[in-house]
Design a protein around this motif. Structure first.
Motif, PDB file in Angstrom:
ATOM      1  N   THR A 368      68.203  18.178  53.258  1.00  0.00           N
ATOM      2  CA  THR A 368      67.853  18.569  54.629  1.00  0.00           C
ATOM      3  C   THR A 368      67.499  20.046  54.709  1.00  0.00           C
ATOM      4  N   ARG A 369      67.977  20.823  53.752  1.00  0.00           N
ATOM      5  CA  ARG A 369      67.721  22.257  53.744  1.00  0.00           C
ATOM      6  C   ARG A 369      66.540  22.625  52.850  1.00  0.00           C
ATOM      7  N   GLY A 370      65.812  21.625  52.354  1.00  0.00           N
ATOM      8  CA  GLY A 370      64.592  21.891  51.615  1.00  0.00           C
ATOM      9  C   GLY A 370      64.738  21.914  50.109  1.00  0.00           C
ATOM     10  N   TRP A 371      65.923  21.637  49.599  1.00  0.00           N
ATOM     11  CA  TRP A 371      66.118  21.615  48.151  1.00  0.00           C
ATOM     12  C   TRP A 371      65.678  20.279  47.573  1.00  0.00           C
ATOM     13  N   VAL A 372      65.451  20.255  46.278  1.00  0.00           N
ATOM     14  CA  VAL A 372      65.062  19.031  45.572  1.00  0.00           C
ATOM     15  C   VAL A 372      66.219  18.671  44.646  1.00  0.00           C
ATOM     16  N   PRO A 373      67.143  17.819  45.111  1.00  0.00           N
ATOM     17  CA  PRO A 373      68.344  17.541  44.326  1.00  0.00           C
ATOM     18  C   PRO A 373      68.144  16.420  43.310  1.00  0.00           C
ATOM     19  N   TYR A 374      68.756  16.614  42.142  1.00  0.00           N
ATOM     20  CA  TYR A 374      68.891  15.566  41.131  1.00  0.00           C
ATOM     21  C   TYR A 374      70.384  15.318  40.959  1.00  0.00           C
ATOM     22  N   ALA A 375      70.837  14.145  41.359  1.00  0.00           N
ATOM     23  CA  ALA A 375      72.253  13.798  41.259  1.00  0.00           C
ATOM     24  C   ALA A 375      72.411  12.705  40.213  1.00  0.00           C
ATOM     25  N   ALA A 376      73.315  12.907  39.260  1.00  0.00           N
ATOM     26  CA  ALA A 376      73.421  11.981  38.138  1.00  0.00           C
ATOM     27  C   ALA A 376      74.860  11.549  37.893  1.00  0.00           C
ATOM     28  N   THR A 377      75.002  10.275  37.539  1.00  0.00           N
ATOM     29  CA  THR A 377      76.259   9.719  37.059  1.00  0.00           C
ATOM     30  C   THR A 377      75.913   8.468  36.277  1.00  0.00           C
ATOM     31  N   PHE A 378      76.916   7.695  35.862  1.00  0.00           N
ATOM     32  CA  PHE A 378      76.635   6.434  35.204  1.00  0.00           C
ATOM     33  C   PHE A 378      75.997   5.486  36.232  1.00  0.00           C
ATOM     34  N   ALA A 379      75.049   4.686  35.766  1.00  0.00           N
ATOM     35  CA  ALA A 379      74.372   3.756  36.668  1.00  0.00           C
ATOM     36  C   ALA A 379      75.372   2.846  37.375  1.00  0.00           C
ATOM     37  N   ALA A 380      76.408   2.416  36.654  1.00  0.00           N
ATOM     38  CA  ALA A 380      77.388   1.508  37.248  1.00  0.00           C
ATOM     39  C   ALA A 380      78.123   2.151  38.413  1.00  0.00           C
ATOM     40  N   PHE A 381      78.335   3.454  38.354  1.00  0.00           N
ATOM     41  CA  PHE A 381      79.153   4.116  39.363  1.00  0.00           C
ATOM     42  C   PHE A 381      78.369   4.456  40.624  1.00  0.00           C
ATOM     43  N   LEU A 382      77.053   4.412  40.553  1.00  0.00           N
ATOM     44  CA  LEU A 382      76.266   4.634  41.765  1.00  0.00           C
ATOM     45  C   LEU A 382      76.436   3.496  42.762  1.00  0.00           C
ATOM     46  N   THR A 383      76.901   2.342  42.289  1.00  0.00           N
ATOM     47  CA  THR A 383      77.157   1.251  43.232  1.00  0.00           C
ATOM     48  C   THR A 383      78.184   1.664  44.275  1.00  0.00           C
ATOM     49  N   ARG A 384      79.117   2.525  43.899  1.00  0.00           N
ATOM     50  CA  ARG A 384      80.157   2.975  44.832  1.00  0.00           C
ATOM     51  C   ARG A 384      79.551   3.741  46.003  1.00  0.00           C
ATOM     52  N   ALA A 385      78.414   4.373  45.781  1.00  0.00           N
ATOM     53  CA  ALA A 385      77.790   5.218  46.806  1.00  0.00           C
ATOM     54  C   ALA A 385      76.586   4.541  47.455  1.00  0.00           C
ATOM     55  N   TYR A 386      76.476   3.225  47.297  1.00  0.00           N
ATOM     56  CA  TYR A 386      75.241   2.562  47.752  1.00  0.00           C
ATOM     57  C   TYR A 386      74.995   2.721  49.246  1.00  0.00           C
ATOM     58  N   ASP A 387      76.043   2.707  50.041  1.00  0.00           N
ATOM     59  CA  ASP A 387      75.843   2.866  51.487  1.00  0.00           C
ATOM     60  C   ASP A 387      75.246   4.223  51.810  1.00  0.00           C
ATOM     61  N   PHE A 388      75.600   5.235  51.034  1.00  0.00           N
ATOM     62  CA  PHE A 388      75.015   6.561  51.244  1.00  0.00           C
ATOM     63  C   PHE A 388      73.540   6.565  50.850  1.00  0.00           C
ATOM     64  N   VAL A 389      73.202   5.811  49.809  1.00  0.00           N
ATOM     65  CA  VAL A 389      71.797   5.683  49.424  1.00  0.00           C
ATOM     66  C   VAL A 389      71.016   4.973  50.527  1.00  0.00           C
ATOM     67  N   ARG A 390      71.588   3.896  51.036  1.00  0.00           N
ATOM     68  CA  ARG A 390      70.945   3.143  52.118  1.00  0.00           C
ATOM     69  C   ARG A 390      70.709   4.014  53.337  1.00  0.00           C
ATOM     70  N   MET A 391      71.701   4.775  53.728  1.00  0.00           N
ATOM     71  CA  MET A 391      71.562   5.630  54.900  1.00  0.00           C
ATOM     72  C   MET A 391      70.638   6.817  54.632  1.00  0.00           C
ATOM     73  N   ALA A 392      70.566   7.268  53.385  1.00  0.00           N
ATOM     74  CA  ALA A 392      69.607   8.315  53.037  1.00  0.00           C
ATOM     75  C   ALA A 392      68.189   7.828  53.282  1.00  0.00           C
ATOM     76  N   ALA A 393      67.939   6.562  52.974  1.00  0.00           N
ATOM     77  CA  ALA A 393      66.625   5.993  53.241  1.00  0.00           C
ATOM     78  C   ALA A 393      66.365   5.907  54.739  1.00  0.00           C
ATOM     79  N   VAL A 394      67.382   5.579  55.514  1.00  0.00           N
ATOM     80  CA  VAL A 394      67.230   5.564  56.980  1.00  0.00           C
ATOM     81  C   VAL A 394      66.864   6.954  57.482  1.00  0.00           C
ATOM     82  N   SER A 395      67.435   7.973  56.856  1.00  0.00           N
ATOM     83  CA  SER A 395      67.146   9.360  57.234  1.00  0.00           C
ATOM     84  C   SER A 395      65.759   9.811  56.802  1.00  0.00           C
ATOM     85  N   GLY A 396      65.159   9.089  55.852  1.00  0.00           N
ATOM     86  CA  GLY A 396      63.920   9.573  55.261  1.00  0.00           C
ATOM     87  C   GLY A 396      64.161  10.699  54.286  1.00  0.00           C
TER      88      GLY A 396
END
Length: 615
Positions: A368-396
């Motif tokens: 939101t502040r104009g940065w280009v973030p790269y966030a990394a973890t194991f692919a399996a563990f991103l499932t824990r944050a899926y709702d945040f990914v979904r809402m990030a898409a809602v935010s654009g």
């Protein structure tokens, strides 16, 4: 505004919340009414914001974490002159900017989409980190939370991280109105229960009567004056405040008031007060983005390099070339290789430990502040944050997510560590891009390409080394593919990506020994998919065989199948994927047991070609 005027403003916010919900015949006016005094004081006395310049670098940032209280937010926008009364009454109607839960896609003053509770404060932490560590700005981040959402684990990930980072530019205001959707909250009006929890994580706490505007004013001032700690204002309030028929009563959540006209009269009638919101202080531009030439690492054909290694080194190179790139880690940077970025660019590297929801939320906040973030973890563990990914898409929101250690190919660690759902998960996200490179040079190019894309971008990397098959000058456009084996005698097309692409090439060599020619397509762009190449392959070879180190559902095979949903004839399509629950074994054993190694591909190819010949 003096005390009496603040009281009147709060009443106006209540009235307008009631009116908006009545016009829509839906909404959450009672949740808005409890927080009206909090919003009135913040808007009139403490928020520094230029509504005509929502991108002003000195603006305070406000996040309505209890997004269902959107009538209150829109009433505040009206009081500030950002919208007029006519627009307020379009709440929740088709085509209106005033949605049931606010989103930045519709309104420039909204920082992030909320409504899935427990997300506003974690995103606010990301914004506050940007202000404190990246921008070195003087703006404050104000987050208005509900007490119900404090049951969410993501809130406490945020609370702990904010305390650890000493984010004294962050203030959470909790509207403790005692009632959730179906009844009382866990702690009711016990402010001390909440205070003890926040204090344990290093927060400064202030407990107040949330309907005493002078107390609210003093608390906000105290928060701004507190150094070295984030502050939480715990405000005891009453849901539906000011209307006897609904105040502090169960069963009124998410409903317009039974008699809006009577309620408005009880609240003192319609008002039209205008608030002069304080101007933000002068501030330098957010950040210039010097962009220089990118000197990516170069790998020779035949080298054996894990794609996770190539990702880490490419991210470092991108960080040298672009000052707006930041990296976020979930305490696995030595495995994902984001730690390489941290060593070269420590001022733009953020450690979030094993808190994947906060990891993704912070990426959203920084974006939101104009940065280009790269966030990394194991692919399996991103499932824990899926709702945040979904809402990030809602935010654009534009964020880059990288999942390493994908598939059974990781070997002995077993199924708990294997990302076998990630392609399906990210393909399902609105407007997403999903990339799965097979070698080091391809990975490096795709890491750079991600930075220029919109929406949610996902890159899948692998743990083990794989041979470099592309030269360092090869280009890999997003939405493209590479045909690596092709002839006029091809009887079958094998479509693969990542680990299984190398198995497909081995299978092609095995089949060639039997006189069977097959085409091999590297579908590194899983979404968007290269429909043209797939359709041509189907027309020319008649049969497609997909092979993926992923569950059959939702991954590469489905991406290929969906290329033929426009009404044209669908080719014969056979899929190989992980159909059983894997255990612990060496990587080559895992691929064989799953039926996705070269021998399995060759066997399937022989069967398919044999059946085609018989027909």
């Amino acid at each position: 505004m003096n005390t009496a005027e603040l009281v009147e403003l709060a009443q106006q916010l209540r009235v307008d919340s009631v009116r908006a919900a009545a016009a829509a015949e839906s909404g959450h006016p009672t949740s808005s009414m409890s927080a009206a005094d909090l919003m009135a004081v913040l808007l009139a006395r403490h928020l520094r914001y230029d509504f005509e310049r929502p991108d002003h670098p000195g603006n305070d940032r406000f996040v309505l974490s209890k997004g269902h209280a959107s009538p209150l937010l829109y009433a505040a926008y009206k009081a500030a002159g950002a919208i007029d009364d006519a627009e307020l009454l379009t709440f929740r109607q088709l085509g209106s900017h005033l949605e049931g839960h606010p989103t930045p896609r519709r309104l420039p003053w909204v920082e992030t989409a909320t409504g899935s509770l427990g997300q506003g404060l974690p995103v606010g932490v990301g914004i506050a980190l940007s202000g404190k560590r990246l921008e070195h700005g003087r703006y404050r981040v104000w987050v208005l939370c509900g007490d119900s959402e404090l049951a969410e684990g993501s809130v406490w990930e945020a609370v702990e991280h904010a305390g650890y980072e000493h984010l004294d530019n962050l203030t959470a205001i909790v509207d403790v109105n005692r009632l959730g959707q179906r009844g009382p909250t866990r702690h009711g009006h016990d402010l001390g229960a909440y205070a003890r929890r926040f204090q344990a994580f290093g927060w400064h706490t202030v407990e107040i009567d949330g309907h005493d505007v002078d107390a609210v004013d003093r608390a906000c001032g105290e928060a701004a004056a507190t150094a070295g700690q984030p502050t939480v204002i715990l405000a005891r309030t009453r849901k539906g405040r000011g209307v006897a028929a609904v105040e502090d009563r169960e069963g009124m959540h998410g409903k317009p008031l039974p008699d809006a006209e009577e309620a408005i009269a009880e609240l003192g009638g319609v008002r039209d007060l205008h608030v002069h919101v304080q101007e933000p202080p002068a501030a330098r531009a957010l950040h210039s983005v010097p962009t220089g030439p990118i000197e990516l690492p170069r790998y020779d054909r035949g080298d054996e390099v894990p794609t996770r290694d190539a990702f880490g080194k490419a991210l470092v190179a991108l960080g040298h070339a672009r000052a707006d790139v930041v990296a976020l880690d979930g305490e696995v940077g030595d495995s994902t290789r984001t730690e390489l970025f941290g060593k070269e660019h420590p001022d733009r590297y953020f450690e979030f430990y094993i808190a994947e929801q906060q990891l993704v939320a912070a990426a959203v906040g920084m974006a939101t502040r104009g940065w280009v973030p790269y966030a990394a973890t194991f692919a399996a563990f991103l499932t824990r944050a899926y709702d945040f990914v979904r809402m990030a898409a809602v935010s654009g929101s534009g964020i880059n997510l990288v999942g390493s250690h994908a598939g059974v190919a990781i070997g002995q660690d077993g199924p708990s560590q294997m990302g076998l759902e990630d392609l399906a998960m990210f393909r399902a996200v609105y407007g997403s891009t999903v990339l799965y490179p097979c070698d080091a040079n391809q990975t490096a190019k795709l890491v750079v390409a991600m930075a220029g894309l919109d929406g949610i971008r996902y890159l899948r990397t692998s743990r083990g080394a794989s041979p470099v098959i592309y030269g360092p000058d090869e280009e890999f456009p997003v939405g493209g593919s590479k045909v690596l084996r092709s002839s006029e005698e091809d009887l079958l097309t094998v479509v693969a990506a990542g680990v299984t692409l190398h198995e497909a090439l081995k299978a092609a060599d095995l089949l060639a020994e039997d006189g069977i020619r097959i085409r091999v397509v590297d579908l590194y762009s899983v979404k968007p998919v290269d429909r043209r190449t797939l359709r041509r392959a189907a027309e020319e070879t008649g049969c497609l065989l997909t092979v993926e180190d992923h569950h059959e559902e939702g991954g590469l095979g489905d991406a290929v199948a969906e290329a033929f949903t426009d009404g044209r004839p669908v080719p014969r399509l056979v899929r190989l994927g992980v159909r059983t629950m894997p255990g612990s074994a060496a990587p080559d054993q895992q691929l064989h047991a799953a039926g996705i190694d070269a021998d399995a591909i060759a066997s399937a190819g022989r069967l398919l070609v044999g059946e085609a010949v018989v027909r």
